[in-house]
Scaffold this active site. Structure first.
Site, short mmCIF file in Angstrom:
data_model
loop_
_atom_site.label_atom_id
_atom_site.label_comp_id
_atom_site.label_asym_id
_atom_site.label_seq_id
_atom_site.Cartn_x
_atom_site.Cartn_y
_atom_site.Cartn_z
N GLY A 106 30.65 -22.64 155.47
CA GLY A 106 32.57 -22.12 155.37
C GLY A 106 33.08 -22.49 153.74
O GLY A 106 31.80 -21.89 153.21
N HIS B 185 33.87 -17.52 150.72
CA HIS B 185 34.31 -16.68 149.10
C HIS B 185 33.17 -15.37 149.51
O HIS B 185 32.99 -15.09 150.07
CB HIS B 185 33.36 -17.33 147.88
CG HIS B 185 32.08 -18.03 147.91
ND1 HIS B 185 31.40 -17.06 148.16
CD2 HIS B 185 31.93 -19.11 148.02
CE1 HIS B 185 30.29 -18.26 148.29
NE2 HIS B 185 30.41 -18.84 148.27
N GLY C 35 30.75 -14.27 148.21
CA GLY C 35 29.45 -13.87 147.78
C GLY C 35 29.64 -14.39 149.88
O GLY C 35 28.54 -13.78 150.30
N HIS C 36 29.88 -14.85 150.76
CA HIS C 36 29.59 -14.99 151.86
C HIS C 36 30.19 -13.86 152.30
O HIS C 36 29.76 -12.60 153.50
CB HIS C 36 30.48 -16.50 152.86
CG HIS C 36 30.51 -17.07 152.16
ND1 HIS C 36 30.76 -18.41 151.65
CD2 HIS C 36 28.95 -18.34 151.99
CE1 HIS C 36 30.37 -19.32 151.33
NE2 HIS C 36 29.34 -19.43 151.90
N GLN D 258 21.93 -33.04 155.37
CA GLN D 258 21.33 -32.02 153.86
C GLN D 258 21.91 -32.69 152.79
O GLN D 258 21.97 -31.90 151.56
CB GLN D 258 21.45 -30.24 154.38
CG GLN D 258 22.91 -29.42 153.89
CD GLN D 258 22.79 -28.54 154.04
OE1 GLN D 258 22.51 -27.87 155.33
NE2 GLN D 258 23.24 -27.28 153.15
N SER E 115 31.19 -22.41 146.67
CA SER E 115 31.99 -23.08 147.48
C SER E 115 31.91 -24.43 146.38
O SER E 115 33.94 -24.80 146.18
CB SER E 115 31.83 -23.93 148.84
OG SER E 115 31.42 -22.65 148.98
N ARG E 116 31.20 -24.82 145.45
CA ARG E 116 31.20 -26.28 144.73
C ARG E 116 32.29 -26.13 143.74
O ARG E 116 32.49 -27.06 143.00
CB ARG E 116 30.15 -26.84 143.92
CG ARG E 116 29.84 -27.33 145.44
CD ARG E 116 28.23 -28.53 145.16
NE ARG E 116 27.70 -29.14 146.54
CZ ARG E 116 26.89 -28.82 146.88
NH1 ARG E 116 26.32 -27.70 146.87
NH2 ARG E 116 26.48 -29.68 148.32
O1 PAF Z 1 23.73 -21.95 152.26
C1 PAF Z 1 24.06 -23.00 153.35
O2 PAF Z 1 24.97 -22.56 153.60
C2 PAF Z 1 23.71 -24.21 154.13
O3 PAF Z 1 22.66 -24.61 153.14
C3 PAF Z 1 23.02 -23.96 155.48
C4 PAF Z 1 21.77 -21.93 154.56
C5 PAF Z 1 24.18 -22.78 156.05
C6 PAF Z 1 22.34 -24.36 156.43
O4 PAF Z 1 23.36 -26.28 156.34
#
Ligand code: PAF
Length: 279
Positions: A22, A25, A27-28, A52, A177-178
């Site tokens: 989520g 930006h 990139g997504h 993660q 996002s960071r």
């Molecule tokens: O790249 C990410 O945003 C995450 O690592 C992913 C692939 C959605 C897994 O949580």
């Protein structure tokens, strides 16, 4: 979600999938745009995956804005947003982990133990739930993409994995996002990452091929400034991610740099596409 996907597939429709955490930006959006072109239906997942994040990392602080993401997704032509809760993904008694060996122990894996186990576990769950025919990831997380490709291959997962180019701000900073964590001063210092990559490519184009020499020059460039702190800076083979003493067509420069508490990553191939194709 799974029931919907099964129905669509039974009707012969191809599902394109973009998994994200989520706070979307550009990139997504580039992944969604490609997804839209490659599937009859486009699914976006939004899940900040606790598995993660290590102890003391930014799970709680990770930026979230489901409302804004919803609006962007609609504009991008997303058919379904899958946004489960942590409790739905990891219910009481959850005990199964997907672990890719070897390439997960280097680079980001060395700095963030357990990180890739969390990524591969959630991505394999998402694949099993969404049942995509094709899934899109950004090349910015270069090691993540290599790990996911390895997992999909080793586990005979019936889908295509596609990596797409890094999207950058006009001044070169890779979108993440960071980046929202950076102060104004750190935002300027963050240009060190893309400038280092450009400097390395320049040295290679001038004929330098010795990795230690290139890395030494880039390190000196970064360390001129007091702000950025190098986590790693390595020249690796694009598939094995093993260090390469000499640059060739498969060489990727990968780096992770801290600006205060914010850790940013970036990468680039060291030879231009045309040379790599011939190489
Ligand atoms: O790249 C990410 O945003 C995450 O690592 C992913 C692939 C959605 C897994 O949580």
């Amino acid at each position: 979600m799974q029931q919907w996907s099964r129905q669509q597939k039974a009707a012969g429709r191809r599902i394109a999938f973009v998994p994200t955490m989520g706070f979307l930006h550009r990139g997504h959006l580039s992944l969604l745009e490609e997804g839209r072109k490659n599937g009859d239906l486009l699914v976006l997942s939004i899940f900040v995956n606790p598995a993660q994040f290590g102890v003391g990392e930014d799970y709680e602080d990770y930026p979230r804005d489901l409302k804004a993401d919803g609006a962007l997704a609609e504009k991008a032509g997303v058919d379904v947003i899958f946004a489960p809760s942590a409790g739905q993904m990891y219910p009481r008694g959850y005990a199964t982990w997907v672990d890719v060996e070897g390439i997960t122990e280097l680079l980001c894996g060395a700095s963030r133990p357990g990180h890739f186990r969390g990524v591969t576990t959630v991505v394999s769950k998402l694949f099993n739930i969404v049942l995509p025919d094709i899934a899109f990831f950004g090349n910015k997380d270069f090691q993540q993409l290599a790990v996911i490709r390895r997992m999909a291959l080793d586990q005979n997962m019936p889908l295509e994995i596609v990596g797409l180019p890094i999207v950058r701000e006009t001044d070169g900073l890779a979108l993440s996002s960071r980046n929202s964590y950076l102060s104004a001063e750190q935002r300027i210092q963050a240009l060190t990452l893309s400038q280092s990559l450009a400097a390395a490519r320049q040295l290679v184009s001038e004929g330098m091929g010795d990795s230690a020499q290139i890395l030494g020059a880039v390190r000196a460039l970064i360390e001129v400034n007091p702000g950025p702190r190098i986590d790693y800076l390595q020249i690796c083979h694009q598939f094995s991610l093993q260090n390469q003493p000499q640059v060739d067509a498969d060489s990727v420069l990968l780096l992770a740099v801290y600006l205060g508490k914010t850790r940013l990553i970036d990468n680039c191939f060291l030879l231009p596409e045309a040379v790599r194709c011939e190489g």
